[in-house]
Scaffold this motif. Structure first.
Motif, PDB file in Angstrom:
ATOM      1  N   GLY A  67      76.808  59.305  42.739  1.00 18.75           N
ATOM      2  CA  GLY A  67      76.490  60.477  41.944  1.00 18.75           C
ATOM      3  C   GLY A  67      75.277  61.173  42.540  1.00 18.75           C
ATOM      4  O   GLY A  67      74.961  60.980  43.715  1.00 18.75           O
ATOM      5  N   ASP A  68      74.557  61.967  41.741  1.00 21.50           N
ATOM      6  CA  ASP A  68      73.461  62.729  42.343  1.00 21.50           C
ATOM      7  C   ASP A  68      72.117  62.032  42.178  1.00 21.50           C
ATOM      8  O   ASP A  68      71.092  62.569  42.551  1.00 21.50           O
ATOM      9  CB  ASP A  68      73.424  64.158  41.778  1.00 21.50           C
ATOM     10  N   VAL A  69      72.127  60.831  41.604  1.00 18.21           N
ATOM     11  CA  VAL A  69      70.867  60.114  41.444  1.00 18.21           C
ATOM     12  C   VAL A  69      70.792  58.969  42.444  1.00 18.21           C
ATOM     13  O   VAL A  69      71.684  58.135  42.529  1.00 18.21           O
ATOM     14  CB  VAL A  69      70.719  59.556  40.015  1.00 18.21           C
ATOM     15  N   ASP A  70      69.740  58.965  43.229  1.00 24.94           N
ATOM     16  CA  ASP A  70      69.525  57.899  44.180  1.00 24.94           C
ATOM     17  C   ASP A  70      68.749  56.793  43.466  1.00 24.94           C
ATOM     18  O   ASP A  70      67.530  56.857  43.341  1.00 24.94           O
ATOM     19  CB  ASP A  70      68.743  58.465  45.363  1.00 24.94           C
ATOM     20  N   LEU A  71      69.467  55.794  42.977  1.00 19.86           N
ATOM     21  CA  LEU A  71      68.818  54.753  42.176  1.00 19.86           C
ATOM     22  C   LEU A  71      67.846  53.912  42.996  1.00 19.86           C
ATOM     23  O   LEU A  71      66.837  53.447  42.470  1.00 19.86           O
ATOM     24  CB  LEU A  71      69.863  53.847  41.517  1.00 19.86           C
ATOM     25  N   ALA A  72      68.140  53.731  44.264  1.00 16.82           N
ATOM     26  CA  ALA A  72      67.226  52.955  45.100  1.00 16.82           C
ATOM     27  C   ALA A  72      65.885  53.687  45.212  1.00 16.82           C
ATOM     28  O   ALA A  72      64.823  53.094  45.042  1.00 16.82           O
ATOM     29  CB  ALA A  72      67.839  52.724  46.479  1.00 16.82           C
ATOM     30  N   ALA A  73      65.957  54.988  45.454  1.00 14.64           N
ATOM     31  CA  ALA A  73      64.718  55.776  45.548  1.00 14.64           C
ATOM     32  C   ALA A  73      64.001  55.813  44.209  1.00 14.64           C
ATOM     33  O   ALA A  73      62.768  55.744  44.146  1.00 14.64           O
ATOM     34  CB  ALA A  73      65.034  57.196  46.022  1.00 14.64           C
ATOM     35  N   GLU A  74      64.781  55.890  43.138  1.00 12.54           N
ATOM     36  CA  GLU A  74      64.190  55.896  41.795  1.00 12.54           C
ATOM     37  C   GLU A  74      63.498  54.556  41.524  1.00 12.54           C
ATOM     38  O   GLU A  74      62.389  54.523  40.964  1.00 12.54           O
ATOM     39  CB  GLU A  74      65.289  56.167  40.762  1.00 12.54           C
ATOM     40  N   ALA A  75      64.132  53.458  41.916  1.00 13.25           N
ATOM     41  CA  ALA A  75      63.520  52.141  41.709  1.00 13.25           C
ATOM     42  C   ALA A  75      62.214  52.031  42.486  1.00 13.25           C
ATOM     43  O   ALA A  75      61.226  51.472  41.993  1.00 13.25           O
ATOM     44  CB  ALA A  75      64.490  51.040  42.141  1.00 13.25           C
TER      45      ALA A  75
ATOM     46  N   LEU B 166      63.743  46.248  37.619  1.00 14.51           N
ATOM     47  CA  LEU B 166      63.574  47.204  38.721  1.00 14.51           C
ATOM     48  C   LEU B 166      64.401  46.790  39.937  1.00 14.51           C
ATOM     49  O   LEU B 166      64.975  47.634  40.634  1.00 14.51           O
ATOM     50  CB  LEU B 166      62.092  47.322  39.094  1.00 14.51           C
ATOM     51  N   TYR B 167      64.493  45.493  40.164  1.00 18.50           N
ATOM     52  CA  TYR B 167      65.286  44.994  41.282  1.00 18.50           C
ATOM     53  C   TYR B 167      66.774  45.317  41.060  1.00 18.50           C
ATOM     54  O   TYR B 167      67.485  45.709  41.985  1.00 18.50           O
ATOM     55  CB  TYR B 167      65.078  43.484  41.432  1.00 18.50           C
ATOM     56  N   LEU B 168      67.227  45.165  39.819  1.00 20.29           N
ATOM     57  CA  LEU B 168      68.619  45.506  39.486  1.00 20.29           C
ATOM     58  C   LEU B 168      68.900  46.985  39.760  1.00 20.29           C
ATOM     59  O   LEU B 168      69.945  47.345  40.288  1.00 20.29           O
ATOM     60  CB  LEU B 168      68.895  45.242  38.004  1.00 20.29           C
ATOM     61  N   VAL B 169      67.957  47.834  39.354  1.00 19.76           N
ATOM     62  CA  VAL B 169      68.133  49.280  39.584  1.00 19.76           C
ATOM     63  C   VAL B 169      68.218  49.542  41.081  1.00 19.76           C
ATOM     64  O   VAL B 169      69.109  50.254  41.558  1.00 19.76           O
ATOM     65  CB  VAL B 169      66.964  50.095  38.980  1.00 19.76           C
ATOM     66  N   PHE B 170      67.314  48.935  41.844  1.00 13.11           N
ATOM     67  CA  PHE B 170      67.282  49.157  43.288  1.00 13.11           C
ATOM     68  C   PHE B 170      68.600  48.741  43.929  1.00 13.11           C
ATOM     69  O   PHE B 170      69.162  49.444  44.760  1.00 13.11           O
ATOM     70  CB  PHE B 170      66.136  48.361  43.909  1.00 13.11           C
ATOM     71  N   ASN B 171      69.091  47.588  43.520  1.00 14.91           N
ATOM     72  CA  ASN B 171      70.275  47.036  44.152  1.00 14.91           C
ATOM     73  C   ASN B 171      71.541  47.834  43.889  1.00 14.91           C
ATOM     74  O   ASN B 171      72.514  47.736  44.628  1.00 14.91           O
ATOM     75  CB  ASN B 171      70.478  45.589  43.688  1.00 14.91           C
ATOM     76  N   GLU B 172      71.518  48.623  42.837  1.00 18.05           N
ATOM     77  CA  GLU B 172      72.698  49.418  42.504  1.00 18.05           C
ATOM     78  C   GLU B 172      72.950  50.492  43.564  1.00 18.05           C
ATOM     79  O   GLU B 172      74.064  50.981  43.701  1.00 18.05           O
ATOM     80  CB  GLU B 172      72.530  50.048  41.127  1.00 18.05           C
ATOM     81  N   GLY B 173      71.896  50.819  44.337  1.00 22.77           N
ATOM     82  CA  GLY B 173      72.076  51.778  45.429  1.00 22.77           C
ATOM     83  C   GLY B 173      72.185  53.197  44.935  1.00 22.77           C
ATOM     84  O   GLY B 173      71.397  53.623  44.113  1.00 22.77           O
TER      85      GLY B 173
ATOM     86  N   ALA C 230      69.153  50.749  31.584  1.00 23.69           N
ATOM     87  CA  ALA C 230      69.387  52.106  31.076  1.00 23.69           C
ATOM     88  C   ALA C 230      68.139  52.652  30.377  1.00 23.69           C
ATOM     89  O   ALA C 230      67.751  53.805  30.580  1.00 23.69           O
ATOM     90  CB  ALA C 230      70.577  52.102  30.113  1.00 23.69           C
ATOM     91  N   LEU C 231      67.512  51.805  29.564  1.00 20.47           N
ATOM     92  CA  LEU C 231      66.333  52.252  28.823  1.00 20.47           C
ATOM     93  C   LEU C 231      65.163  52.546  29.762  1.00 20.47           C
ATOM     94  O   LEU C 231      64.432  53.521  29.588  1.00 20.47           O
ATOM     95  CB  LEU C 231      65.944  51.194  27.784  1.00 20.47           C
ATOM     96  N   THR C 232      65.000  51.705  30.775  1.00 21.22           N
ATOM     97  CA  THR C 232      63.921  51.921  31.744  1.00 21.22           C
ATOM     98  C   THR C 232      64.116  53.253  32.472  1.00 21.22           C
ATOM     99  O   THR C 232      63.175  54.026  32.622  1.00 21.22           O
ATOM    100  CB  THR C 232      63.883  50.756  32.765  1.00 21.22           C
ATOM    101  N   LEU C 233      65.347  53.504  32.900  1.00 21.08           N
ATOM    102  CA  LEU C 233      65.601  54.742  33.640  1.00 21.08           C
ATOM    103  C   LEU C 233      65.355  55.967  32.770  1.00 21.08           C
ATOM    104  O   LEU C 233      64.899  56.995  33.238  1.00 21.08           O
ATOM    105  CB  LEU C 233      67.036  54.758  34.178  1.00 21.08           C
ATOM    106  N   ARG C 234      65.657  55.825  31.480  1.00 19.01           N
ATOM    107  CA  ARG C 234      65.464  56.986  30.626  1.00 19.01           C
ATOM    108  C   ARG C 234      64.007  57.122  30.151  1.00 19.01           C
ATOM    109  O   ARG C 234      63.383  58.156  30.333  1.00 19.01           O
ATOM    110  CB  ARG C 234      66.393  56.925  29.423  1.00 19.01           C
ATOM    111  N   ALA C 235      63.465  56.062  29.557  1.00 17.04           N
ATOM    112  CA  ALA C 235      62.139  56.175  28.939  1.00 17.04           C
ATOM    113  C   ALA C 235      61.016  56.174  29.973  1.00 17.04           C
ATOM    114  O   ALA C 235      60.037  56.884  29.821  1.00 17.04           O
ATOM    115  CB  ALA C 235      61.931  55.051  27.930  1.00 17.04           C
ATOM    116  N   VAL C 236      61.138  55.374  31.016  1.00 16.87           N
ATOM    117  CA  VAL C 236      60.080  55.330  32.029  1.00 16.87           C
ATOM    118  C   VAL C 236      60.399  56.324  33.151  1.00 16.87           C
ATOM    119  O   VAL C 236      59.520  57.010  33.648  1.00 16.87           O
ATOM    120  CB  VAL C 236      59.905  53.906  32.606  1.00 16.87           C
ATOM    121  N   GLY C 237      61.666  56.370  33.533  1.00 21.15           N
ATOM    122  CA  GLY C 237      62.051  57.222  34.660  1.00 21.15           C
ATOM    123  C   GLY C 237      62.268  58.678  34.293  1.00 21.15           C
ATOM    124  O   GLY C 237      62.241  59.542  35.159  1.00 21.15           O
ATOM    125  N   GLY C 238      62.512  58.947  33.007  1.00 19.62           N
ATOM    126  CA  GLY C 238      62.711  60.329  32.582  1.00 19.62           C
ATOM    127  C   GLY C 238      64.047  60.915  33.027  1.00 19.62           C
ATOM    128  O   GLY C 238      64.224  62.133  33.027  1.00 19.62           O
TER     129      GLY C 238
END
Lengths: 381, 135
Positions: free
Chosen positions: A177-185, A167-174, A113-121
């Motif tokens: 909703g409107d956020v493509d976590l794999a693409a974000e990873a 990052l691997y965990l984020v990717f694997n979540e697929g 969660a912190l990575t997606l917010r602080a690094v991913g914005g």
């Protein structure tokens, strides 16, 4: 407005604030507020220097909050003067943020969660939607994570392996909703690969690209799962495959093998085969042997048993499977597949039904149920 | 990161250790119980593990389709129904062990005599909506 650009600037803007002496949690809040302002103002009034604009606005937000806090606490405000911007070490700063957000003191879900917010914005709402939890829950998770790492100094490089796991965990979540976590990873791993020269970072990026390349072919129009052997290979993204293989080859040439490079090598061998029948299973088995030497994971051994079944026949696969704990996730599904290949349809059908019962997600359960039904119909015919 | 459903039963679970019906508790014991439940939910929200939760009325009706153009058939409630759900909480936690720990915490809610009820809670994993991005 270019949201990707906006979000790619997030970590370096945050890093500037932290370098100027803002504590991490307050700096992160300020950057989020600045992002909201950017979304509001940029469409009408685009800045010439996007990063400079964000730094200025975020710093002002931080000062405002600090002043308000300071007034409340009746103490001196020591950060009123705006210091000159620090040296242009934004690459290092970005890297430190990755380490901080994946800090070992955080639980996996907090680190993600912190990575997606602080690094991913991403906004708290977007992260909450992606993980199907209420926004208030995600807000709590993020603020706890920020508190946990707020005492951590950003001066020592961390362990890149912890960042890669997150990052691997984020990717694997697929994606949901409107956020493509794999693409974000992929975006975050690409950004990390630009900031640090490390073969395993490259290996993870290659692995993600090679899996992502197959995504369109993995699901039928009705949402059901299409197994690798039955996928329409013309629907694979050849550009992503070429990029993944290129990155992997460069990483492997450095002769510092790691688990992600080995996994990417296996994915590359699948991607390379023009048809499922032409897959180089013997080489895949060799890579699984390498991988098993690198990580102590029963899941690797389970996948190795499948590869052995393809390379040396179902009986050899079943022999490899027999050495593994049958309570492993997907053990029953693998057994069903190998028994079907061996021609024992009755046993395979029963095992597929049992595997469906044990599945932990809906597409997989439905897929396994269909396999059982298919074999049962065949037996009746 | 996985979601679990914690199910509380009116009927159907094995009897708790401190098995005294609520209407025989003292008013203070009832208040203490309610307070414990509220505190539990608040802790869960603060830890970022809360997804959803509701209590259910014991009254329910069975309904089924009865063919095109016909009104649905209703039946029950059936007194003999063995399993009756009283409420549920959905949590999102890092491990199965954590889910068990939280269920046990809920089971420790005070009952008669201010002692924990040791109520049996059912823990059920929620199925993920999609499979992982790697095969």
């Amino acid at each position: 407005m270019d949201e990707a650009l906006l979000r790619s600037l997030t970590p370096s803007v945050l890093a500037v604030l932290v370098r100027r002496g803002a504590d991490f949690a307050a700096a992160e809040d300020a950057v989020q507020e600045a992002l909201v302002e950017a979304v509001r103002h940029w469409p009408d009034d685009p800045p010439r220097d996007a990063k400079g604009w964000l730094v200025t606005v975020a710093w002002r937000k931080f000062i405002d909050t600090t002043r308000a806090d300071a007034a409340r606490r009746r103490r001196e405000d020591r950060v009123e003067e705006e210091p000159p911007p620090g040296p242009a070490s934004s690459v290092d700063d970005t890297l430190q943020l990755y380490f901080l957000c994946a800090h070992p003191s955080l639980t996996p879900s907090s680190a993600v969660a912190l990575t997606l917010r602080a690094v991913g914005g991403l906004t708290t709402r977007q992260i909450a939607e992606a993980y199907l939890v209420p926004e208030a829950t995600m807000a709590q998770r993020i603020s706890r994570a920020k508190r946990t790492v707020s005492g951590v100094r950003l001066d020592r490089p961390g362990d890149v392996a912890t960042v890669l796991r997150v990052l691997y965990l984020v990717f694997n979540e697929g994606y949901s909703g409107d956020v493509d976590l794999a693409a974000e990873a992929i975006r975050l791993t690409r950004q990390l690969a630009a900031a640090i020269d490390h073969p395993e970072v490259a290996g993870l990026l290659a692995l993600m690209l090679l899996h992502h390349a197959r995504r369109a072919a993995r699901t039928a129009p009705d949402g059901s799962l299409v197994p690798l052997a039955e996928q329409d290979r013309s629907r694979w993204d050849t550009k992503a495959i070429a990029e993944g293989i290129g990155i992997l080859q460069k990483a492997l040439a450095r002769d510092r093998l790691g688990e992600f490079q080995a996994q990417a090598a296996i994915a590359a061998l699948h991607a390379d085969a023009p048809t499922a029948g032409e897959t180089d299973w013997a080489q895949i088995v060799e890579w699984y042997d390498e991988l098993a030497g690198l990580v102590d994971s029963p899941v690797v051994l389970l996948n190795r048993a499948v590869a052995i079944g393809e390379a040396h026949g179902p009986r050899a696969g079943l022999a490899a499977l027999a050495e593994l704990d049958d309570s492993l996730p997907r053990h029953t599904a693998v057994a069903a597949y190998l028994h079907e290949r061996e021609g024992d349809l009755t046993k395979a059908a029963a095992l597929y039904a049992e595997a469906a019962h044990k599945a932990t997600n809906l597409p997989e359960r439905d897929h396994l149920t269909r396999q059982a039904a298919r074999l049962n119909a065949k037996r009746r015919a | 990161m996985a979601k679990y459903l914690l199910l509380k039963h009116y009927r159907g679970a094995p009897p708790p250790v401190n098995d005294v019906p609520m209407d025989q508790w003292t008013p203070q014991e009832i208040s203490a119980h309610a307070q414990y439940m509220n505190d539990f939910a608040a802790r869960l929200e603060k830890s970022g593990e809360y997804v959803d939760g509701r209590a259910l009325s014991p009254e329910g009706t069975f309904v089924r389709y009865d063919g095109e153009g016909r009104p649905p058939v209703t039946d029950g409630p059936f007194a003999e129904t063995k399993d009756l759900i009283a409420g549920w909480t959905v949590i999102d936690v890092d491990s199965y062990e954590r889910a068990l720990e939280l269920a046990a915490e809920l089971s420790a809610a005070p009952g008669a005599g201010g002692r924990p009820i040791h109520e049996w809670l059912e823990v059920r994993p929620l199925m993920a909506e999609h499979c992982t991005a790697t095969e």
